[in-house]
Write a protein that holds these residues in place. Sequence first.
Motif, mmCIF file in Angstrom:
data_model
loop_
_atom_site.group_PDB
_atom_site.id
_atom_site.type_symbol
_atom_site.label_atom_id
_atom_site.label_comp_id
_atom_site.label_asym_id
_atom_site.label_seq_id
_atom_site.Cartn_x
_atom_site.Cartn_y
_atom_site.Cartn_z
ATOM 1 N N ASP A 1 1.039 -1.226 -0.178
ATOM 2 C CA ASP A 1 -0.089 -0.033 0.072
ATOM 3 C C ASP A 1 1.078 1.105 0.099
ATOM 4 O O ASP A 1 1.644 1.390 1.089
ATOM 5 C CB ASP A 1 -0.976 -0.201 1.200
ATOM 6 N N PRO A 2 1.079 1.835 -1.125
ATOM 7 C CA PRO A 2 -0.172 2.045 -2.169
ATOM 8 C C PRO A 2 0.171 0.880 -3.141
ATOM 9 O O PRO A 2 1.629 0.584 -3.186
ATOM 10 C CB PRO A 2 0.333 3.456 -2.829
ATOM 11 N N GLY A 3 -0.772 0.616 -4.063
ATOM 12 C CA GLY A 3 -0.540 -0.533 -4.921
ATOM 13 C C GLY A 3 -1.813 -0.437 -5.871
ATOM 14 O O GLY A 3 -2.790 0.193 -5.833
ATOM 15 N N SER B 1 6.310 -5.079 -10.346
ATOM 16 C CA SER B 1 7.558 -4.250 -10.796
ATOM 17 C C SER B 1 7.721 -3.852 -12.420
ATOM 18 O O SER B 1 7.714 -4.927 -12.905
ATOM 19 C CB SER B 1 8.727 -5.067 -10.106
ATOM 20 N N PRO B 2 7.625 -2.819 -12.823
ATOM 21 C CA PRO B 2 7.304 -1.660 -12.077
ATOM 22 C C PRO B 2 6.063 -1.550 -11.535
ATOM 23 O O PRO B 2 5.266 -2.429 -12.079
ATOM 24 C CB PRO B 2 7.339 -0.510 -13.199
ATOM 25 N N SER B 3 5.695 -0.589 -10.553
ATOM 26 C CA SER B 3 4.457 -0.463 -9.719
ATOM 27 C C SER B 3 3.571 0.613 -10.391
ATOM 28 O O SER B 3 3.965 1.617 -11.127
ATOM 29 C CB SER B 3 4.636 -0.282 -8.370
ATOM 30 N N ASN B 4 2.297 0.133 -10.435
ATOM 31 C CA ASN B 4 1.315 1.378 -10.388
ATOM 32 C C ASN B 4 0.728 1.542 -8.998
ATOM 33 O O ASN B 4 0.422 0.454 -8.336
ATOM 34 C CB ASN B 4 0.096 0.721 -11.280
ATOM 35 N N PRO B 5 0.820 2.774 -8.340
ATOM 36 C CA PRO B 5 1.178 4.042 -8.829
ATOM 37 C C PRO B 5 2.398 4.597 -9.118
ATOM 38 O O PRO B 5 2.595 5.843 -9.618
ATOM 39 C CB PRO B 5 0.341 4.926 -7.935
ATOM 40 N N THR B 6 3.608 3.837 -8.665
ATOM 41 C CA THR B 6 4.672 4.633 -8.334
ATOM 42 C C THR B 6 5.813 4.553 -9.278
ATOM 43 O O THR B 6 6.897 5.208 -9.414
ATOM 44 C CB THR B 6 5.459 4.060 -6.870
ATOM 45 N N ASP C 1 -6.838 6.360 -4.237
ATOM 46 C CA ASP C 1 -7.283 5.127 -5.484
ATOM 47 C C ASP C 1 -6.367 4.027 -4.963
ATOM 48 O O ASP C 1 -6.618 2.897 -5.418
ATOM 49 C CB ASP C 1 -7.117 5.619 -6.805
ATOM 50 N N PHE C 2 -5.383 4.075 -4.383
ATOM 51 C CA PHE C 2 -4.036 3.264 -4.264
ATOM 52 C C PHE C 2 -3.889 2.607 -3.032
ATOM 53 O O PHE C 2 -3.072 1.829 -2.802
ATOM 54 C CB PHE C 2 -2.832 3.601 -4.832
ATOM 55 N N GLY C 3 -4.947 2.828 -1.845
ATOM 56 C CA GLY C 3 -4.630 2.402 -0.617
ATOM 57 C C GLY C 3 -4.952 3.472 0.352
ATOM 58 O O GLY C 3 -5.666 4.651 0.075
ATOM 59 N N SER C 4 -4.769 3.419 1.705
ATOM 60 C CA SER C 4 -4.925 4.197 2.660
ATOM 61 C C SER C 4 -3.827 4.671 3.285
ATOM 62 O O SER C 4 -3.622 5.634 4.188
ATOM 63 C CB SER C 4 -6.010 3.693 3.737
ATOM 64 N N ASN C 5 -2.678 4.415 2.965
ATOM 65 C CA ASN C 5 -1.079 4.579 3.553
ATOM 66 C C ASN C 5 -1.019 6.047 3.147
ATOM 67 O O ASN C 5 -0.297 6.213 2.101
ATOM 68 C CB ASN C 5 -0.354 3.528 2.991
#
Length: 391
Positions: A126-128, A176-181, A356-360
């Motif tokens: 998280d995020p993810g 990997s690579p990640s959405n959203p980072t 949209d990608f989590g709560s962290n």
Amino acid sequence: MSKARQRLARRVEEIQPFHVMEILARAKELEERGQDIVHMEIGEPDFPTPDPVRRAGIAALEKGELFYTPALGLPALRQAISDFYRTRYGVEVPPARIIVTTGSSGALMLACAALINAGDEVILADPGYPANRQFVRTMGGVPRSVPVDESSAYQLAPHHLESSWVDRTAAALVASPSNPTGTLVSTERLAAMAEIARARGGTLIVDEIYHGLVYEGDATTVLALADDVFVINSFSKYFNMTGWRLGWMVAPESCVAGIDRLSQNLYLAAPTIAQYAGLAALRPDTLAILDARAREFKARRDYLLPELRRLGFDIPVTPQGAFYIYAGCARLTRDSFAFARDLLEQAHVAITPGSDFGSNQADKYVRFAYTNSIERLKEGVRRIVRFLQKQ
Ligand SMILES: Cc1ncc(COP(=O)(O)O)c(C=O)c1O
């Protein structure tokens, strides 16, 4: 007609809608009223499917290649994907381990159906990518979200698996690579995570959907490191084929017969026309087109990243791939959702809030997608500058 509310299963109630859809709907509404919107929220390539692929799809249609294929996919496509692993990565992946799916979404669903018993946990960053939690829940599992930050490049690291793995953990899932980072997991860490999963009797699932869109760093497939992992991939992103709904999964050979039974029952087979088109996607002439487009994505990232940093967004880890920049906005706003909304309403730039990608720490981040030309990105930056000056 009855006004009574139809009863839906609890899992439906638990699913959060994507905020980006709200943003997109509002952006479309503004566009219908004549407003020009700069889109930096859309998670799919702006490039059309390459011509050789479209032509192959049309040829399949005209020849009437419209019957079910085997549930595991067209043998020729499984062979072509196997060849792709050899030429791209120098890795031998037998076609027998390759399962053609309806996008990587279909692959994620199959992987979860194959690995999760009711009550089992799956470790996620998280995020993810938000849908992952729903795949796990839909199969009766429990998503165990682990907050990640810049210290691990916004990715799960071996120490996260060590500390979060419990008896009922079935798997850990990394992208990997990640959405959203847009960040990568290093080869050493992937190998270490595969080893931890192995030692605990579970499985590492690696979503490689953004492979091919990696601009620096070492992005070998985890299949070069281990053969007891599940790998998810897709024709959506690097191959510019989102709407064709085609992807694949690589599983350990011993799991394939079971997965074959699952796919026969869950969706019979991936779309036949898309599978024939997919064959053309893997040809050298198409790959040359796609690699040129990947270089264009890199040029966009190289433009946008320093500009966002200059504007006051915190981006401590350089995103090495995909087409996203996950930007800290705590110096600019206390609420990323309100920030995204105001930016759309007042500056006509659409971006995605972190929620949209989590709560962290989601209220401190927004995601920029550079799925738009450099000209349009420049226009977006000009508008953000003006917007920030007015705050
Ligand atoms: C990390 C990740 N995995 C999977 C998907 C699903 O893509 P598709 O089903 O089109 O292959 C997406 C889509 O945005 C994604 O970002």
